[in-house]
Each structure stands twice: as structure tokens, then as C-alpha cells.
Design a protein around this motif. Structure first.
Motif, PDB file in Angstrom:
ATOM      1  N   LEU A 112       8.468 -50.418   8.102  1.00 41.40           N
ATOM      2  CA  LEU A 112       7.261 -51.234   7.990  1.00 41.40           C
ATOM      3  C   LEU A 112       7.319 -52.134   6.754  1.00 41.40           C
ATOM      4  N   SER A 113       7.892 -51.611   5.673  1.00 40.25           N
ATOM      5  CA  SER A 113       7.956 -52.371   4.423  1.00 40.25           C
ATOM      6  C   SER A 113       9.053 -53.425   4.432  1.00 40.25           C
ATOM      7  N   GLY A 114      10.044 -53.239   5.314  1.00 40.74           N
ATOM      8  CA  GLY A 114      11.130 -54.198   5.399  1.00 40.74           C
ATOM      9  C   GLY A 114      12.254 -53.977   4.407  1.00 40.74           C
ATOM     10  N   VAL A 115      12.227 -52.886   3.662  1.00 39.34           N
ATOM     11  CA  VAL A 115      13.324 -52.617   2.731  1.00 39.34           C
ATOM     12  C   VAL A 115      14.515 -52.069   3.505  1.00 39.34           C
ATOM     13  N   GLY A 116      15.692 -52.218   2.923  1.00 35.01           N
ATOM     14  CA  GLY A 116      16.898 -51.729   3.577  1.00 35.01           C
ATOM     15  C   GLY A 116      17.037 -50.224   3.450  1.00 35.01           C
ATOM     16  N   GLU A 117      18.198 -49.737   3.857  1.00 35.02           N
ATOM     17  CA  GLU A 117      18.479 -48.307   3.754  1.00 35.02           C
ATOM     18  C   GLU A 117      18.418 -47.865   2.295  1.00 35.02           C
ATOM     19  N   VAL A 118      18.037 -46.595   2.087  1.00 33.82           N
ATOM     20  CA  VAL A 118      17.969 -46.032   0.734  1.00 33.82           C
ATOM     21  C   VAL A 118      18.833 -44.773   0.714  1.00 33.82           C
ATOM     22  N   PRO A 119      20.161 -44.941   0.633  1.00 34.38           N
ATOM     23  CA  PRO A 119      21.062 -43.789   0.744  1.00 34.38           C
ATOM     24  C   PRO A 119      20.904 -42.780  -0.382  1.00 34.38           C
ATOM     25  N   GLU A 120      20.355 -43.212  -1.514  1.00 35.39           N
ATOM     26  CA  GLU A 120      20.202 -42.297  -2.646  1.00 35.39           C
ATOM     27  C   GLU A 120      19.287 -41.114  -2.333  1.00 35.39           C
ATOM     28  N   ILE A 121      18.353 -41.299  -1.402  1.00 27.54           N
ATOM     29  CA  ILE A 121      17.411 -40.213  -1.091  1.00 27.54           C
ATOM     30  C   ILE A 121      17.505 -39.811   0.380  1.00 27.54           C
ATOM     31  N   GLU A 122      18.581 -40.170   1.037  1.00 28.66           N
ATOM     32  CA  GLU A 122      18.731 -39.809   2.446  1.00 28.66           C
ATOM     33  C   GLU A 122      18.737 -38.289   2.617  1.00 28.66           C
ATOM     34  N   GLY A 123      17.908 -37.802   3.506  1.00 28.44           N
ATOM     35  CA  GLY A 123      17.821 -36.364   3.772  1.00 28.44           C
ATOM     36  C   GLY A 123      17.022 -35.591   2.742  1.00 28.44           C
ATOM     37  N   ILE A 124      16.554 -36.276   1.705  1.00 25.16           N
ATOM     38  CA  ILE A 124      15.771 -35.633   0.645  1.00 25.16           C
ATOM     39  C   ILE A 124      14.314 -36.043   0.816  1.00 25.16           C
ATOM     40  N   SER A 125      13.434 -35.089   0.979  1.00 27.07           N
ATOM     41  CA  SER A 125      12.025 -35.447   1.109  1.00 27.07           C
ATOM     42  C   SER A 125      11.389 -35.470  -0.276  1.00 27.07           C
ATOM     43  N   ALA A 126      10.524 -34.537  -0.584  1.00 29.51           N
ATOM     44  CA  ALA A 126       9.874 -34.524  -1.897  1.00 29.51           C
ATOM     45  C   ALA A 126       9.175 -33.185  -2.079  1.00 29.51           C
ATOM     46  N   GLY A 127       8.798 -32.903  -3.297  1.00 30.68           N
ATOM     47  CA  GLY A 127       8.005 -31.710  -3.575  1.00 30.68           C
ATOM     48  C   GLY A 127       8.741 -30.395  -3.471  1.00 30.68           C
ATOM     49  N   GLY A 128      10.076 -30.448  -3.294  1.00 34.76           N
ATOM     50  CA  GLY A 128      10.851 -29.218  -3.153  1.00 34.76           C
ATOM     51  C   GLY A 128      11.187 -28.858  -1.720  1.00 34.76           C
ATOM     52  N   MET A 129      10.581 -29.561  -0.751  1.00 38.52           N
ATOM     53  CA  MET A 129      10.909 -29.278   0.647  1.00 38.52           C
ATOM     54  C   MET A 129      12.392 -29.512   0.899  1.00 38.52           C
TER      55      MET A 129
END
Length: 207
Positions: A112-129
Motif C-alpha cells: 500500500l505504501s509503495g516501498v520496495g522489499e525490506v530484506p533486513e526484516i524479512e520473516g521478522i515480526s515484532a515484539g518477540g513473536m
């Protein structure tokens, strides 16, 4: 919440800036609103406009709500939740599913935002999940943005702050100054780090 009410207006962005004490950054949607309409959760692009990867898709902005969740953290609730995750298989499975939902929502926001891929956080959610609890603010934001029944520990967090904040009541009066000047300078640690890096690079070029 309909798509129209999720779309941030300039007033929403100004309000978030006043709530946080810094400029709102790359807000794609208003993930949740107070009963009065003020933002509770800023749904943020996974890469900020300054280039920094941003894994916290659902970011709590309301001061009363944020402080209430901080009280639960200070009370040691995260340690208790982690104990339960290690012992309760059903809870662990539900929490892992919440992790997948978070990733799915982030991908939706990325597109929706139009940004490209963000491989640095791929597969990583947040909050410890998906297996730990490291930030109740993340879990609360997830529950408020997606609704109950998605993140069990986010649901518990919202239930646990009922003595200080509830979604059925407006808690905005006095929480921030709506007449104050909207902040324009970002003093967050991320921006300060980028500024230090730029200064170091400039110093290196001069040597």
C-alpha cells in the motif's frame, strides 16, 4: 474500521506528532482510533523515508494508552507470559499464528505504501513473536489494529490495562496539548544515529 477512516488526514498526522513529541513518520493508515476519532495506533511503512527498516507496523501513539501498557511491563507481565508460552502448547500455536498475521499485515502495508522489499526484516515480526514476548506495546497495537482473537497476548494486554485505559471511553483530555506547535524536528535515536553516521562520513572525507 473502514478504509476511509483508516486513511490518515493531516489533522491525524499533526495529532500523532503532538502525541509522540516528534514528527509522525511514514504513517500509511490509522490502525485504531479513540471513540472521539483521535489516533491510537499509527500503521507505519516497513521502511521509513530515511531508509531505516521499521518492523513495528502497528505503533501505539496515544500517551495514556502507552503509559498504561508500560505499567504492565514494569509489573513483570512479560516474564509470566514467556513462562506460559513455554508450557502451554495451544497458546504457543496461537501466538505463532499471530506472528504470521503480523507479517501478512506488514506486507499489505508495504504494498500500500509503495516501498520496495525490506530484506533486513524479512520473516521478522515484532515484539518477540513468534516465540517470546519482548514488548507489550507491539502486542497491544496488533490487537487494536486487527481486532480481538488474532493475538492472544495482545488481547490479554488490552484486558490488563482496563483500570487505566479502555477502548469504550475517550481518554484524550489532557493527554497532549492540541493547541501546541506541531513538532517538526525528529529527535529519535534512529535519526540521531543517521546524523552521527553522516558526520563521521563527512569527517572521513575531510581527512
Amino acid at each position: 474500521m473502514s478504509a476511509n477512516t483508516k486513511l490518515p488526514t493531516q489533522h491525524d498526522l499533526d495529532t500523532i506528532s503532538l502525541q509522540l513529541g516528534r514528527p509522525a513518520r511514514d504513517v500509511v493508515e490509522i490502525g485504531a482510533r479513540c471513540v472521539c476519532g483521535a489516533p491510537l495506533v499509527a500503521t507505519t511503512a516497513p521502511r521509513l523515508s530515511n531508509g531505516i527498516p521499521f518492523p513495528t507496523t502497528f505503533y501505539l501513539t496515544h500517551p495514556v494508552l502507552t503509559q498504561a501498557v508500560s505499567r504492565l511491563e514494569a509489573g513483570g507481565l512479560m516474564a509470566h507470559m514467556n513462562e506460559r508460552l513455554s508450557e502451554d502448547t495451544e497458546l504457543a500455536e496461537q501466538y505463532a499464528a499471530a506472528h504470521e498475521n503480523y507479517l501478512s499485515e506488514r506486507e499489505r502495508i508495504r504494498e500500500l505504501s509503495g516501498v520496495g522489499e525490506v530484506p533486513e526484516i524479512e520473516g521478522i515480526s515484532a515484539g518477540g513473536m513468534p516465540s517470546r514476548v519482548k514488548c507489550l506495546h507491539v502486542l497491544a497495537g496488533h490487537t487494536l489494529a486487527t481486532g480481538p482473537g488474532i493475538n492472544p497476548l495482545g488481547d490479554e494486554t488490552i484486558a490488563g490495562i482496563a483500570q487505566w485505559w479502555t477502548p469504550e471511553k475517550c481518554w484524550c483530555d489532557g493527554a497532549w496539548d492540541p493547541a501546541a506547535e506541531v513538532p517538526t524536528k525528529d529527535l529519535s535515536r534512529h535519526v540521531k544515529r543517521l546524523e552521527r553516521q553522516a558526520q563521521q562520513q563527512d569527517a572521513g572525507k575531510q581527512e
